[in-house]
Every structure is written in structure tokens, then in C-alpha cells.
Design an enzyme around this catalytic site. Structure first.
Site, PDB file in Angstrom:
ATOM      1  N   GLU A 243       0.874  -1.164   0.000  1.00  0.00           N
ATOM      2  CA  GLU A 243       0.000   0.000   0.000  1.00  0.00           C
ATOM      3  C   GLU A 243       0.917   1.221   0.000  1.00  0.00           C
ATOM      4  OE1 GLU A 243      -2.781   0.218   3.266  1.00  0.00           O
ATOM      5  OE2 GLU A 243      -3.425   2.214   2.642  1.00  0.00           O
TER       6      GLU A 243
ATOM      7  N   ARG B 177       4.973 -12.602   9.701  1.00  0.00           N
ATOM      8  CA  ARG B 177       5.631 -11.318   9.625  1.00  0.00           C
ATOM      9  C   ARG B 177       7.032 -11.418  10.212  1.00  0.00           C
ATOM     10  NH1 ARG B 177       3.432  -6.166   9.174  1.00  0.00           N
ATOM     11  NH2 ARG B 177       1.420  -6.641   8.308  1.00  0.00           N
TER      12      ARG B 177
ATOM     13  N   LYS C   7       4.381   0.858   9.394  1.00  0.00           N
ATOM     14  CA  LYS C   7       4.480   2.146   8.702  1.00  0.00           C
ATOM     15  C   LYS C   7       3.842   3.256   9.516  1.00  0.00           C
ATOM     16  CE  LYS C   7       3.102   0.166   4.863  1.00  0.00           C
ATOM     17  NZ  LYS C   7       2.570  -0.081   3.519  1.00  0.00           N
TER      18      LYS C   7
HETATM   19  P1  ATP Z   1       2.786  -2.190   7.927  1.00  0.00           P
HETATM   20  O1  ATP Z   1       2.065  -2.852   9.033  1.00  0.00           O
HETATM   21  O2  ATP Z   1       4.234  -1.984   8.185  1.00  0.00           O
HETATM   22  O3  ATP Z   1       2.130  -0.953   7.463  1.00  0.00           O
HETATM   23  P2  ATP Z   1       1.543  -3.593   5.851  1.00  0.00           P
HETATM   24  O4  ATP Z   1       1.356  -5.037   5.865  1.00  0.00           O
HETATM   25  O5  ATP Z   1       0.372  -2.738   6.121  1.00  0.00           O
HETATM   26  O6  ATP Z   1       2.758  -3.239   6.763  1.00  0.00           O
HETATM   27  P3  ATP Z   1       1.683  -3.408   3.039  1.00  0.00           P
HETATM   28  O7  ATP Z   1       2.127  -2.267   2.216  1.00  0.00           O
HETATM   29  O8  ATP Z   1       0.263  -3.757   3.046  1.00  0.00           O
HETATM   30  O9  ATP Z   1       2.174  -3.108   4.520  1.00  0.00           O
HETATM   31  O10 ATP Z   1       2.595  -4.668   2.751  1.00  0.00           O
HETATM   32  C1  ATP Z   1       2.971  -5.145   1.478  1.00  0.00           C
HETATM   33  C2  ATP Z   1       3.375  -6.570   1.619  1.00  0.00           C
HETATM   34  O11 ATP Z   1       4.464  -6.690   2.521  1.00  0.00           O
HETATM   35  C3  ATP Z   1       2.237  -7.399   2.188  1.00  0.00           C
HETATM   36  O12 ATP Z   1       2.131  -8.587   1.446  1.00  0.00           O
HETATM   37  C4  ATP Z   1       2.657  -7.655   3.600  1.00  0.00           C
HETATM   38  O13 ATP Z   1       2.142  -8.843   4.055  1.00  0.00           O
HETATM   39  C5  ATP Z   1       4.175  -7.649   3.512  1.00  0.00           C
HETATM   40  N1  ATP Z   1       4.757  -7.258   4.794  1.00  0.00           N
HETATM   41  C6  ATP Z   1       4.531  -6.112   5.469  1.00  0.00           C
HETATM   42  N2  ATP Z   1       5.197  -6.095   6.639  1.00  0.00           N
HETATM   43  C7  ATP Z   1       5.878  -7.268   6.710  1.00  0.00           C
HETATM   44  C8  ATP Z   1       6.743  -7.864   7.670  1.00  0.00           C
HETATM   45  N3  ATP Z   1       7.051  -7.246   8.814  1.00  0.00           N
HETATM   46  N4  ATP Z   1       7.255  -9.080   7.395  1.00  0.00           N
HETATM   47  C9  ATP Z   1       6.954  -9.704   6.252  1.00  0.00           C
HETATM   48  N5  ATP Z   1       6.150  -9.209   5.307  1.00  0.00           N
HETATM   49  C10 ATP Z   1       5.604  -8.004   5.522  1.00  0.00           C
HETATM   50 MG    MG Z   2      -1.372  -2.922   4.848  1.00  0.00          MG
END
Ligand code: ATP
Ligand code: MG
Length: 550
Positions: free
Chosen positions: A34, A258, A268
Site C-alpha cells: 500500500e 511477519r 508504517k
Molecule cells: P505495515 O504494518 O508496516 O504498514 P503492511 O502489511 O500494512 O505493513 P503493506 O504495504 O500492506 O504493509 O505490505 C505489502 C506486503 O508486505 C504485504 O504482502 C505484507 O504482508 C508484507 N509485509 C509487510 N510487513 C511485513 C513484515 N514485517 N514481514 C513480512 N512481510 C511483511
Molecule cells: Mg497494509
């Protein structure tokens, strides 16, 4: 790769799928960020996984910006995400935005309405929450649930046309208010939001929810293995339900744990707070766990990829020791980094028997680990800078550096003997006086004197200066996200220290992004704000894990 590594659970699934002939055109993955922030090391793990699987099995991997939330997304984030993926060494086969599918997704919703599988609900968010029920208690049907298809179609069209205010109406899937999985109790799939979108502008005031967008987008791109993190495991039945009801390409969702890193935070939202409240200098502050922060700090991309491969993937969340990442950084840089001498806490050293006004050029290896790296010449004269900590008035037994009468080798130069020190009124040392052994020159040493220690130095007459930023852990506790209260209370107030150092003259013209090893001191990288007249360095990492001992 020569050694056989055991397969992870996703590779096992993929190999079974391929063996069963399920995907004759190969597998297809995607990385779906995102664009609401910069990528962090957790994302790197997902990038390595998705792009890595596609590469390993000669499949494809898309980059898809999951941009269904207009209020938090920005072009700056889109650009930074692309830069980071490319910098890590990956190439997407195609790039899409979920917003590319807004019209198609809208038509999918119309299809569900026509099939009697979705309805417009006038209830408020609070009313919907109040009728959801609980784990052991079924929910209640909305009073709007039995609206006719014709009425639903008309209302949904009016929602799109902008007739209603935010929150006035939603579109819900009509599934089962008694479903054991609460996510399947008539989930909201569209909401009204009069907001400007970074790509579609004001074309829409109606936006699909994550669950109604993600699976369908996967399906539209014919993604075979849609990999996400564990918190989405309960969403999988809904993911499948939409695909099944719509009769579209059967993408499948798989979940992995994660990745979290010690002494930092990995969301984020939290990282944005650190930026907005100026606890750090920006998303790419070298203390940040972001990919851009690591790049600015001097981490090579290969080290990040190696780290992600080393930790692999699993099904249980855990905290990875940041020391492991630093180990990978050191290992990479040791092979590639130019060597140089830099004195961070200088004290003057005078070689009393070296002729005044004389300068000689000494030969030094650019990188002893890499024979092709060649050598360079270092100026040497009567006055040098050495590290203050390399002298002690009353040294302990195993102090193989300078002290009254002690001998040491100056790296790539001569053996010296400490004769005398000059102190100021407060007792602080201002000069160390030594004599040198002319026959002991490195490379042509005929002195037959053996000394245990070697120290680094910089010639005072020709030294350049640099501002050096030294970093420590961003947080004082291992896992700030689980501590009580505001995570920011656990920030390390000493995470940044700035000093002025003396450097070998050739470093003065080092280009932005250059990373070198300062002998005995660690790896340093030229910061993006460095200018021709003013070298600004970031400490990338020390030569060994000194932190573990503290
Ligand atoms: P955050 O919680 O940091 O905002 P998010 O999951 O909302 O992370 P996205 O932009 O939706 O962030 O993530 C893009 C991809 O990266 C998704 O497939 C997500 O599952 C993966 N991802 C995000 N954070 C992690 C993490 N800590 N470890 C492994 N994969 C991750
Ligand atoms: Mg997300």
C-alpha cells in the site's frame, strides 16, 4: 548455489502444484504494497520471497500498488517503493495499481447485487458493529438486507454518482450473519469516501474495501500464489468466497509470518509518527529500519537479500536479532569495501627523529580481501593524528598500543616508540612524542623488531576533515512495540552522536554513496548531503558486534 537447501513450506506447495500440472504457464506471484509509507526490512522479506519464488520457478512476479485508501496514499511513496525494489535487485514483470481495476471491481459488485449476493445498507458503522454478534453469538440481519435487486442497483449507482455523504450508505455482501467466521457476516465491501485519490483524482467517491479488492485483483492478474502475512488467515474464506461467486480465475492465498527486527519498530504507522514528530530526520534517516534508511547508511543491497534468505520464512512470528542483519552487512562489505584510515578522536603524534618538511608516500592495499583492488599511496610526515584511546599513561599488561616506552607499528608505515607526552594544565594530553625506526618500513622491514600492535593514523599536514555521524540502536528495548505505553518513550536518546574526524586525503573527494572501511573503526558511507567542501559520513556498522557485550 551448490549446496542443497531444504524447501520451505511455500516451495513445497509450489513444487507439488507444478508436479500436478496445475499451472502449465508457470507460477505467478505479486508484491502488493500500500503506498502509504516507505518500505521497511519486513517488506524486503516479502519482496525477496515473492520475486525470489518467481525467479526460482521461472514464473512471474508483479508489483501491485494496493491503493484503495485515497486519504493516506501519495505519489512520493509510489516512487520510493519502486526505487527500493529496483535497488534490491528485483524487476517486476508488470506493474499495476488496484485503482486500475476500480471500474471492473464496481462491475463485480453489480454482478453480486444482481445475483442477490450484495445489498445497500443505510445503517451507520456503529449499528453495523452492534449487530455483528460475537464468537459465541450470531449476528442479526440488517433491516435493509431484503432490499430488492432493482432498488440495490439504483442505490449503488447513486452512491457512485455522489448523491450520498461519507458513511451514509455502504454496500455489503450478503453471506451469513451466523457464520462462525465473523468476517463472513455480511462484510462491508464498498464505502463512500469523498476524497481525492492520487491516481484517479475525483473520479470516484466510492472505494472498495481491502477484502473486495485484493483477491479480485489477484484473479485479474492470474496470480497463482498470493502470499500475505498471517493476520490475513481469517480473510482467506472471504477471499475464496468472492472468487467463487464471481466465477473468476482461482487465485489462492497463502500466509507466512511477519518478520520483526529487534530494537526497532516495523509498522508504517509508527514509522510515520517518528518522521512527523521529528524523532528522526526523515524516512531515510540511517537509523530507520526502512530500505531507504539502510541504503543511506551504506548497507549493500546484497546484504539485505542475504539476510532475508538467511531468516527464511515461517509460520510463527518472532523477533529477529538485528545483529544478524549487521553480520550480513559486514560480510558483504568486507569483500568489497575500499580500506582507508580515519581518526575519530584525534591526538597529535610527533615523530621527533623524522626530518621536518619531509613527506614520503607509502604503499597500502586498497582491500586485502580483494587482490584486484590494487594499492594506493598514503602521505607520511613528522606530524600525525592518532586515536586518543591508543595511548595510555599506565597501560594494563595486554595493551599492545602506546604508553610510556611502548612500541607499536603505524599501519603501512614504521614502528615507533613512545618517548614522552605533553600535557596541558588540566592534565589532558596534547602531544605524544615518539621516535621511529627507519629500517622498519612496511614492505621493506629489516629492523628485526617484532611488535604486537598496529594502529591507524593520518598525516596531519595533508589530512582532510569529515563530519561523522555515529549511530546506536534507535530504541533502548528489544521490542518497543510490545512495551507498555507509548512506544516512543523507549527511543534511545543517544542514538546519534556527531564527531569531526581526520581522514586520508583521497577520501575528501569520495562520491556520495561510497562505503569504505576505516581501519579498526568500522564501515562508513558518504551521506547524500555531503558536498565537495564538506564530507559527511554515516557509520554503517562496526567491525564486530561490540553491542552484544554492553
Ligand atoms: P505495515 O504494518 O508496516 O504498514 P503492511 O502489511 O500494512 O505493513 P503493506 O504495504 O500492506 O504493509 O505490505 C505489502 C506486503 O508486505 C504485504 O504482502 C505484507 O504482508 C508484507 N509485509 C509487510 N510487513 C511485513 C513484515 N514485517 N514481514 C513480512 N512481510 C511483511
Ligand atoms: Mg497494509
Amino acid at each position: 548455489m551448490t549446496e542443497e537447501k531444504s524447501l520451505n513450506f511455500l516451495e513445497e506447495i509450489i513444487e507439488a502444484d507444478l508436479a500436478a500440472g496445475k499451472y502449465p504457464d508457470g507460477i505467478h506471484t505479486r508484491f502488493p504494497p500500500e503506498p502509504n509509507g516507505y518500505l521497511h526490512i519486513g517488506h524486503a522479506s516479502s519482496i525477496c520471497l515473492n520475486f525470489g519464488l518467481a525467479k526460482k520457478y521461472q514464473g512471474k512476479c508483479n508489483l501491485r500498488f494496493d491503493d484503495t485508501n485515497p486519504s493516506t496514499e501519495e505519489v512520493e511513496y509510489v516512487e520510493s517503493i519502486q526505487r527500493d525494489i529496483e535497488w534490491l535487485g528485483f524487476k517486476w514483470d508488470a506493474r499495476y495499481f488496484t485503482s486500475d481495476y476500480f471500474e471492473t471491481l464496481y462491475q463485480y459488485a453489480v454482478q453480486l447485487i444482481k445475483a442477490g449476493l450484495a445489498f445497500v445498507d443505510d445503517s451507520t458503522a456503529e449499528e453495523i458493529a452492534a449487530t455483528k454478534g460475537g464468537i459465541n453469538e450470531p449476528g442479526r440481519n440488517s433491516t435493509f438486507r431484503e432490499r430488492s435487486v432493482a432498488e440495490n442497483l439504483q442505490l449503488f449507482e447513486e452512491m457512485r454518482a455522489g448523491k450520498y455523504a461519507d458513511g451514509e450508505k455502504v454496500l455489503r455482501a450478503k453471506i451469513d450473519m451466523a457464520h462462525p467466521n465473523l468476517l463472513l457476516r455480511d462484510p462491508v465491501i464498498y464505502r463512500i469516501k469523498h476524497a481525492h485519490h492520487h491516481r484517479t483524482g475525483d473520479a470516484w467517491c466510492l472505494y472498495p474495501m481491502y477484502d473486495f479488492a485484493h483477491g479480485q485483483s489477484d484473479s485479474l492478474e492470474q496470480i497463482t500464489h498470493s502470499i500475505c502475512t498471517l493476520e490475513f488467515i481469517h480473510h482467506r474464506p472471504l477471499y475464496d468466497w468472492f472468487i467463487q461467486q464471481l466465477g473468476i480465475f482461482p487465485s489462492h492465498q497463502y500466509e507466512f509470518a511477519r518478520r520483526n527486527l529487534s530494537y526497532t519498530v516495523m509498522s508504517k504507522r509508527k514509522l510515520l509518527q517518528l518522521v512527523n514528530e521529528q524523532h528522526v530526520a526523515g524516512w531515510d534517516d540511517p537509523r530507520m529500519p526502512t530500505i531507504s534508511g539502510m541504503r543511506r547508511r551504506g548497507y549493500p543491497p546484497q546484504a539485505i537479500v542475504q539476510f532475508c534468505e538467511t531468516i527464511g520464512i515461517g509460520k510463527r512470528e518472532n523477533l529477529i536479532d538485528i545483529g544478524l542483519l549487521e553480520f550480513c552487512v559486514r560480510e558483504q562489505l568486507n569483500k568489497t569495501a575500499q580500506r582507508a584510515m580515519m581518526v575519530l578522536d584525534p591526538v597529535k603524534l610527533i615523530i621527533t627523529n623524522y626530518p621536518e618538511g619531509k613527506t614520503e608516500l607509502l604503499e597500502a592495499d586498497n582491500n586485502p580481501e580483494d587482490p584486484t583492488a590494487g594499492t594506493r599511496q598514503i602521505p607520511f610526515s613528522r606530524q600525525l593524528w592518532i586515536e586518543r584511546e591508543d595511548y595510555m599513561d599506565s597501560p594494563p599488561k595486554k595493551f599492545f598500543r602506546l604508553g610510556p616506552g611502548l612500541m607499536v607499528r603505524l599501519k603501512s608505515a614504521y614502528i615507533i616508540r613512545c618517548e614522552d607526552v605533553v600535557k596541558d594544565a588540566s592534565g589532558a594530553i596534547v602531544e605524544i612524542h615518539c621516535s621511529y625506526i627507519p629500517e622498519s618500513r612496511s614492505g621493506s622491514d629489516t629492523s628485526d623488531i617484532h611488535v604486537k600492535g598496529t594502529i591507524h593514523w593520518v598525516d596531519a599536514a595533508t589530512a582532510g576533515t569529515a563530519t561523522v555521524r555515529l549511530y546506536d540502536r534507535l530504541f533502548q528495548v528489544e521490542n518497543p512495540a510490545v512495551e507498555e505505553g507509548d512506544f516512543k518513550a523507549y527511543l534511545n536518546p543517544q542514538s546519534l552522536q556527531t564527531v569531526t574526524a581526520f581522514i586520508e586525503p583521497f577520501l575528501a573527494t569520495a562520491q556520495i554513496g561510497t562505503t569504505f572501511q576505516a581501519l579498526r573503526k568500522g564501515y562508513f558511507s558518504v551521506d547524500k548531503e555531503s558536498t565537495a567542501g564538506h564530507l559527511l559520513l554515516n557509520k554503517t556498522v562496526g567491525l564486530k558486534d561490540t553491542w552484544a557485550k554492553k
